[in-house]
Design an enzyme around this catalytic site. Sequence first.
Site, PDB file in Angstrom:
ATOM      1  N   ASN A  10      33.051  37.969  47.630  1.00 30.78           N
ATOM      2  CA  ASN A  10      34.311  36.938  47.498  1.00 30.78           C
ATOM      3  C   ASN A  10      34.724  36.550  49.076  1.00 30.78           C
ATOM      4  O   ASN A  10      35.254  37.611  49.641  1.00 30.78           O
ATOM      5  CB  ASN A  10      35.640  37.979  46.830  1.00 30.78           C
ATOM      6  CG  ASN A  10      36.456  36.807  46.620  1.00 30.78           C
ATOM      7  OD1 ASN A  10      36.916  36.068  47.488  1.00 30.78           O
ATOM      8  ND2 ASN A  10      37.350  37.204  45.653  1.00 30.78           N
ATOM      9  N   GLU A  37      35.593  32.470  45.256  1.00 34.79           N
ATOM     10  CA  GLU A  37      36.920  32.097  45.884  1.00 34.79           C
ATOM     11  C   GLU A  37      36.380  31.212  47.133  1.00 34.79           C
ATOM     12  O   GLU A  37      36.981  31.276  48.470  1.00 34.79           O
ATOM     13  CB  GLU A  37      37.679  33.157  46.382  1.00 34.79           C
ATOM     14  CG  GLU A  37      38.570  33.486  45.078  1.00 34.79           C
ATOM     15  CD  GLU A  37      39.681  34.334  45.687  1.00 34.79           C
ATOM     16  OE1 GLU A  37      40.738  33.491  45.678  1.00 34.79           O
ATOM     17  OE2 GLU A  37      39.898  35.528  45.788  1.00 34.79           O
ATOM     18  N   ASP A 152      33.125  38.823  41.548  1.00 37.47           N
ATOM     19  CA  ASP A 152      34.286  39.605  41.646  1.00 37.47           C
ATOM     20  C   ASP A 152      34.782  39.871  40.285  1.00 37.47           C
ATOM     21  O   ASP A 152      35.201  38.957  39.652  1.00 37.47           O
ATOM     22  CB  ASP A 152      35.192  38.918  42.427  1.00 37.47           C
ATOM     23  CG  ASP A 152      36.669  39.312  42.591  1.00 37.47           C
ATOM     24  OD1 ASP A 152      36.798  40.452  41.778  1.00 37.47           O
ATOM     25  OD2 ASP A 152      37.560  38.896  43.234  1.00 37.47           O
ATOM     26  N   ASN A 154      37.233  41.669  39.234  1.00 31.51           N
ATOM     27  CA  ASN A 154      38.784  42.147  39.135  1.00 31.51           C
ATOM     28  C   ASN A 154      38.718  43.330  38.118  1.00 31.51           C
ATOM     29  O   ASN A 154      39.958  43.241  37.391  1.00 31.51           O
ATOM     30  CB  ASN A 154      39.449  40.870  38.823  1.00 31.51           C
ATOM     31  CG  ASN A 154      39.691  40.276  40.191  1.00 31.51           C
ATOM     32  OD1 ASN A 154      40.347  40.735  41.172  1.00 31.51           O
ATOM     33  ND2 ASN A 154      39.686  38.836  40.301  1.00 31.51           N
ATOM     34  N   ASP A 223      34.165  44.431  42.721  1.00 27.96           N
ATOM     35  CA  ASP A 223      32.855  43.664  42.889  1.00 27.96           C
ATOM     36  C   ASP A 223      31.763  44.391  42.346  1.00 27.96           C
ATOM     37  O   ASP A 223      31.455  45.575  42.801  1.00 27.96           O
ATOM     38  CB  ASP A 223      32.741  43.169  44.202  1.00 27.96           C
ATOM     39  CG  ASP A 223      33.940  42.488  44.795  1.00 27.96           C
ATOM     40  OD1 ASP A 223      34.055  41.228  44.787  1.00 27.96           O
ATOM     41  OD2 ASP A 223      35.054  43.027  45.226  1.00 27.96           O
ATOM     42  N   ASP A 252      39.580  39.703  52.181  1.00 30.40           N
ATOM     43  CA  ASP A 252      39.754  41.076  51.747  1.00 30.40           C
ATOM     44  C   ASP A 252      38.721  41.746  51.090  1.00 30.40           C
ATOM     45  O   ASP A 252      38.976  43.006  50.616  1.00 30.40           O
ATOM     46  CB  ASP A 252      41.081  40.786  51.067  1.00 30.40           C
ATOM     47  CG  ASP A 252      41.105  39.682  49.921  1.00 30.40           C
ATOM     48  OD1 ASP A 252      40.283  39.042  49.915  1.00 30.40           O
ATOM     49  OD2 ASP A 252      42.132  39.629  49.243  1.00 30.40           O
ATOM     50  N   HIS A 253      37.647  41.251  50.480  1.00 26.26           N
ATOM     51  CA  HIS A 253      36.584  41.977  49.985  1.00 26.26           C
ATOM     52  C   HIS A 253      35.445  42.056  50.993  1.00 26.26           C
ATOM     53  O   HIS A 253      35.244  41.229  51.579  1.00 26.26           O
ATOM     54  CB  HIS A 253      35.889  40.937  48.827  1.00 26.26           C
ATOM     55  CG  HIS A 253      37.108  40.589  47.713  1.00 26.26           C
ATOM     56  ND1 HIS A 253      36.928  41.205  46.434  1.00 26.26           N
ATOM     57  CD2 HIS A 253      38.088  39.989  47.445  1.00 26.26           C
ATOM     58  CE1 HIS A 253      37.862  40.819  45.464  1.00 26.26           C
ATOM     59  NE2 HIS A 253      38.624  40.167  46.306  1.00 26.26           N
TER      60      HIS A 253
END
Length: 270
Positions: A10, A37, A152, A154, A223, A252-253
């Site tokens: 991501n 994303e 991802d 989530n 992930d 952030d991933h």
Amino acid sequence: MPTFKIASWNVNSLRVRLPHLLSWLQEVEPDVVALQETKLPDADFPSMEIVNAGYTPLFSGQKTYNGVALLIKQKNAHDHENIITAFPTLEDIQRRVLAVTVNGIRIVNLYIPNGEALLSEKYQYKLNWLSSLDSFLKAERDHHPNYIILGDFNIAPTEMDVHDPKEWEGQVLCSEPEREAFRTMLATGFTDCFRQLNPQEKSYSWWDYRMNSFKRNRGLRIDHILASTSLASQCVKCYIDKTLRTLERPSDHAPVVAEFAIGVDKNNTI
DNA sequence: ATGGTCGGGCTCCGA
């Protein structure tokens, strides 16, 4: 024995992360990369840079939000077919799915909705989305013995995937209906490659930008790379590459990488 | 202590 290396990341804006991505491709040389994303419309996809890096891009994007892409190493890219960008059972303007078959391996890149909070409408959207995903996987699974779902999700599947299970108990990303949906995927015939190879390891793939979460390793493993049972038995390595989270202006991933040692079988070569 | 930090794109939304 040939190996097949696949990764999921991501990027949280492909425009911003393109330099990180290009140097990482050169270093790791995965055969296929799934991005989530990307946050850009298809007309703005940086195809030239990706092609110059040795990859053929497939993408399904939109302005501002969401967006998924698959990068296929050019030596494998001649043999790809059956691209899908949506579930047949879900009307959705959000670009979160991209599936393709590469050299006989079905690859499904997912950006599963975040869900925001349990009382949010977005949480209901997430559960409904997961239900359509379940139908899609059950419809496809029997046609493709070599099958990989990655992206991802989530969802942090178990307490081992959470830095502080007490703090996260019942919260979005960790709630029982979400974990149930994840277990349903496993029961459909898929294996969590990271957990299979690292049964006790507390490693995370996402850390909130706020509160120095990465420095304090306050993360979640959300992930994932899931492989069909037969393919998973050929998975020899799966790791999370935290080095990208240490760079300037990181996503952030962090990426998840899986390596497969593919048996020499004429119906199953790459 | 109920915050905080990113990215996109426009003064707020989503994560």
